[in-house]
Scaffold this motif. Structure first.
Motif, PDB file in Angstrom:
ATOM      1  N   SER A 187       0.833  -1.208   0.000  1.00 44.04           N
ATOM      2  CA  SER A 187       0.000   0.000   0.000  1.00 44.04           C
ATOM      3  C   SER A 187       0.868   1.258   0.000  1.00 44.04           C
ATOM      4  N   ASP A 188       2.019   1.214   0.642  1.00 41.92           N
ATOM      5  CA  ASP A 188       2.933   2.362   0.633  1.00 41.92           C
ATOM      6  C   ASP A 188       3.503   2.583  -0.770  1.00 41.92           C
ATOM      7  N   LEU A 189       3.894   1.493  -1.430  1.00 42.97           N
ATOM      8  CA  LEU A 189       4.450   1.601  -2.781  1.00 42.97           C
ATOM      9  C   LEU A 189       3.387   2.092  -3.764  1.00 42.97           C
ATOM     10  N   LEU A 190       2.175   1.579  -3.642  1.00 46.50           N
ATOM     11  CA  LEU A 190       1.093   2.031  -4.509  1.00 46.50           C
ATOM     12  C   LEU A 190       0.709   3.478  -4.201  1.00 46.50           C
ATOM     13  N   GLY A 191       0.785   3.863  -2.944  1.00 52.26           N
ATOM     14  CA  GLY A 191       0.494   5.243  -2.567  1.00 52.26           C
ATOM     15  C   GLY A 191       1.468   6.217  -3.203  1.00 52.26           C
ATOM     16  N   LEU A 192       2.736   5.845  -3.250  1.00 57.68           N
ATOM     17  CA  LEU A 192       3.723   6.695  -3.913  1.00 57.68           C
ATOM     18  C   LEU A 192       3.404   6.836  -5.399  1.00 57.68           C
ATOM     19  N   LEU A 229       7.212   2.342 -12.343  1.00 57.80           N
ATOM     20  CA  LEU A 229       7.346   1.500 -13.537  1.00 57.80           C
ATOM     21  C   LEU A 229       8.810   1.282 -13.901  1.00 57.80           C
ATOM     22  N   LEU A 230       9.608   2.338 -13.800  1.00 57.59           N
ATOM     23  CA  LEU A 230      11.034   2.213 -14.108  1.00 57.59           C
ATOM     24  C   LEU A 230      11.726   1.301 -13.101  1.00 57.59           C
ATOM     25  N   ALA A 231      11.400   1.452 -11.823  1.00 57.77           N
ATOM     26  CA  ALA A 231      12.010   0.617 -10.787  1.00 57.77           C
ATOM     27  C   ALA A 231      11.646  -0.849 -10.976  1.00 57.77           C
ATOM     28  N   ARG A 252       5.410  -9.645 -11.443  1.00 57.31           N
ATOM     29  CA  ARG A 252       4.358 -10.651 -11.612  1.00 57.31           C
ATOM     30  C   ARG A 252       3.415 -10.712 -10.421  1.00 57.31           C
ATOM     31  N   LYS A 253       3.662  -9.901  -9.426  1.00 49.43           N
ATOM     32  CA  LYS A 253       2.877  -9.922  -8.184  1.00 49.43           C
ATOM     33  C   LYS A 253       1.465  -9.396  -8.444  1.00 49.43           C
ATOM     34  N   GLN A 254       0.468 -10.222  -8.115  1.00 44.42           N
ATOM     35  CA  GLN A 254      -0.933  -9.814  -8.264  1.00 44.42           C
ATOM     36  C   GLN A 254      -1.566  -9.740  -6.893  1.00 44.42           C
ATOM     37  N   PRO A 255      -2.451  -8.826  -6.631  1.00 46.90           N
ATOM     38  CA  PRO A 255      -3.015  -7.832  -7.561  1.00 46.90           C
ATOM     39  C   PRO A 255      -2.197  -6.544  -7.670  1.00 46.90           C
ATOM     40  N   PHE A 256      -0.996  -6.512  -7.107  1.00 47.74           N
ATOM     41  CA  PHE A 256      -0.171  -5.301  -7.130  1.00 47.74           C
ATOM     42  C   PHE A 256       0.008  -4.773  -8.547  1.00 47.74           C
ATOM     43  N   SER A 257       0.372  -5.631  -9.486  1.00 47.60           N
ATOM     44  CA  SER A 257       0.623  -5.193 -10.864  1.00 47.60           C
ATOM     45  C   SER A 257      -0.624  -4.585 -11.481  1.00 47.60           C
ATOM     46  N   THR A 258      -1.757  -5.197 -11.240  1.00 43.46           N
ATOM     47  CA  THR A 258      -3.015  -4.684 -11.778  1.00 43.46           C
ATOM     48  C   THR A 258      -3.331  -3.318 -11.193  1.00 43.46           C
ATOM     49  N   TYR A 259      -3.166  -3.162  -9.884  1.00 39.70           N
ATOM     50  CA  TYR A 259      -3.439  -1.873  -9.241  1.00 39.70           C
ATOM     51  C   TYR A 259      -2.499  -0.790  -9.773  1.00 39.70           C
ATOM     52  N   LEU A 260      -1.223  -1.123  -9.938  1.00 41.45           N
ATOM     53  CA  LEU A 260      -0.267  -0.138 -10.435  1.00 41.45           C
ATOM     54  C   LEU A 260      -0.629   0.287 -11.853  1.00 41.45           C
ATOM     55  N   LEU A 261      -0.959  -0.668 -12.703  1.00 37.40           N
ATOM     56  CA  LEU A 261      -1.324  -0.324 -14.078  1.00 37.40           C
ATOM     57  C   LEU A 261      -2.626   0.470 -14.124  1.00 37.40           C
ATOM     58  N   LEU A 262      -3.551   0.178 -13.237  1.00 35.95           N
ATOM     59  CA  LEU A 262      -4.797   0.943 -13.158  1.00 35.95           C
ATOM     60  C   LEU A 262      -4.501   2.391 -12.759  1.00 35.95           C
ATOM     61  N   ILE A 263      -3.617   2.577 -11.794  1.00 38.00           N
ATOM     62  CA  ILE A 263      -3.215   3.936 -11.382  1.00 38.00           C
ATOM     63  C   ILE A 263      -2.611   4.684 -12.569  1.00 38.00           C
ATOM     64  N   VAL A 264      -1.734   4.013 -13.307  1.00 35.94           N
ATOM     65  CA  VAL A 264      -1.083   4.644 -14.460  1.00 35.94           C
ATOM     66  C   VAL A 264      -2.121   5.019 -15.521  1.00 35.94           C
ATOM     67  N   MET A 265      -3.059   4.117 -15.809  1.00 32.33           N
ATOM     68  CA  MET A 265      -4.076   4.412 -16.820  1.00 32.33           C
ATOM     69  C   MET A 265      -4.947   5.592 -16.415  1.00 32.33           C
ATOM     70  N   ILE A 266      -5.316   5.663 -15.146  1.00 31.33           N
ATOM     71  CA  ILE A 266      -6.128   6.787 -14.675  1.00 31.33           C
ATOM     72  C   ILE A 266      -5.334   8.088 -14.791  1.00 31.33           C
TER      73      ILE A 266
END
Length: 89
Positions: free
Chosen positions: A37-42, A52-54, A63-77
Protein backbone atom coordinates in the motif's frame (compact mmCIF):
# COMPACT_ATOMS: atom_id res chain seq x y z
CA UNK A 1 6.28 27.74 -10.40
CA UNK A 2 6.96 25.18 -13.11
CA UNK A 3 10.51 24.75 -11.80
CA UNK A 4 9.14 23.67 -8.40
CA UNK A 5 6.67 21.25 -9.97
CA UNK A 6 9.37 19.61 -12.06
CA UNK A 7 11.71 19.43 -9.07
CA UNK A 8 8.96 17.90 -6.92
CA UNK A 9 8.19 15.32 -9.61
CA UNK A 10 11.85 14.33 -9.91
CA UNK A 11 12.23 14.04 -6.13
CA UNK A 12 9.01 12.04 -5.76
CA UNK A 13 9.92 9.62 -8.54
CA UNK A 14 13.44 9.24 -7.17
CA UNK A 15 12.00 8.48 -3.73
CA UNK A 16 9.60 5.95 -5.28
CA UNK A 17 12.46 4.18 -7.05
CA UNK A 18 14.49 4.14 -3.84
CA UNK A 19 11.61 2.54 -1.92
CA UNK A 20 11.17 -0.15 -4.59
CA UNK A 21 14.92 -0.87 -4.42
CA UNK A 22 14.79 -1.02 -0.62
CA UNK A 23 11.86 -3.45 -0.76
CA UNK A 24 13.77 -5.64 -3.22
CA UNK A 25 16.81 -5.66 -0.93
CA UNK A 26 14.66 -6.50 2.07
CA UNK A 27 13.07 -9.36 0.14
CA UNK A 28 16.49 -10.75 -0.75
CA UNK A 29 17.69 -10.49 2.86
CA UNK A 30 14.49 -11.92 4.33
CA UNK A 31 13.76 -8.75 6.29
CA UNK A 32 10.47 -6.99 6.96
CA UNK A 33 9.07 -5.64 3.69
CA UNK A 34 7.67 -2.26 2.73
CA UNK A 35 3.87 -2.55 2.57
CA UNK A 36 2.48 -2.72 -0.95
CA UNK A 37 0.00 0.00 0.00
CA UNK A 38 2.93 2.36 0.63
CA UNK A 39 4.45 1.60 -2.78
CA UNK A 40 1.09 2.03 -4.51
CA UNK A 41 0.49 5.24 -2.57
CA UNK A 42 3.72 6.69 -3.91
CA UNK A 43 2.62 5.80 -7.44
CA UNK A 44 -0.80 7.33 -6.83
CA UNK A 45 0.56 10.71 -5.74
CA UNK A 46 2.70 11.02 -8.89
CA UNK A 47 5.47 8.47 -8.57
CA UNK A 48 4.10 6.07 -11.17
CA UNK A 49 6.88 6.72 -13.74
CA UNK A 50 9.45 5.92 -11.04
CA UNK A 51 7.48 2.84 -9.98
CA UNK A 52 7.35 1.50 -13.54
CA UNK A 53 11.03 2.21 -14.11
CA UNK A 54 12.01 0.62 -10.79
CA UNK A 55 9.98 -2.51 -11.56
CA UNK A 56 11.88 -2.85 -14.82
CA UNK A 57 15.36 -1.99 -13.52
CA UNK A 58 15.18 -4.07 -10.35
CA UNK A 59 12.94 -6.84 -11.72
CA UNK A 60 10.75 -6.38 -8.68
CA UNK A 61 6.99 -6.87 -8.31
CA UNK A 62 6.62 -7.60 -12.02
CA UNK A 63 4.36 -10.65 -11.61
CA UNK A 64 2.88 -9.92 -8.18
CA UNK A 65 -0.93 -9.81 -8.26
CA UNK A 66 -3.02 -7.83 -7.56
CA UNK A 67 -0.17 -5.30 -7.13
CA UNK A 68 0.62 -5.19 -10.86
CA UNK A 69 -3.01 -4.68 -11.78
CA UNK A 70 -3.44 -1.87 -9.24
CA UNK A 71 -0.27 -0.14 -10.43
CA UNK A 72 -1.32 -0.32 -14.08
CA UNK A 73 -4.80 0.94 -13.16
CA UNK A 74 -3.21 3.94 -11.38
CA UNK A 75 -1.08 4.64 -14.46
CA UNK A 76 -4.08 4.41 -16.82
CA UNK A 77 -6.13 6.79 -14.67
CA UNK A 78 -3.24 9.26 -14.49
CA UNK A 79 -2.72 9.13 -18.26
CA UNK A 80 -6.45 9.65 -18.81
CA UNK A 81 -6.53 12.63 -16.46
CA UNK A 82 -3.42 14.04 -18.13
CA UNK A 83 -4.94 13.74 -21.59
CA UNK A 84 -8.17 15.28 -20.34
CA UNK A 85 -6.32 18.26 -18.93
CA UNK A 86 -4.33 18.88 -22.11
CA UNK A 87 -7.16 18.52 -24.64
CA UNK A 88 -8.49 21.79 -25.97
CA UNK A 89 -11.94 22.70 -24.77
Amino acid sequence: MIYWLITAAIVLNGWTMLRFWQDKQRAIEGLRRIPESDLLGLALIGGSPGALLARHLFRHKTRKQPFSTYLLLIVMIQVGVGIGLWLPR
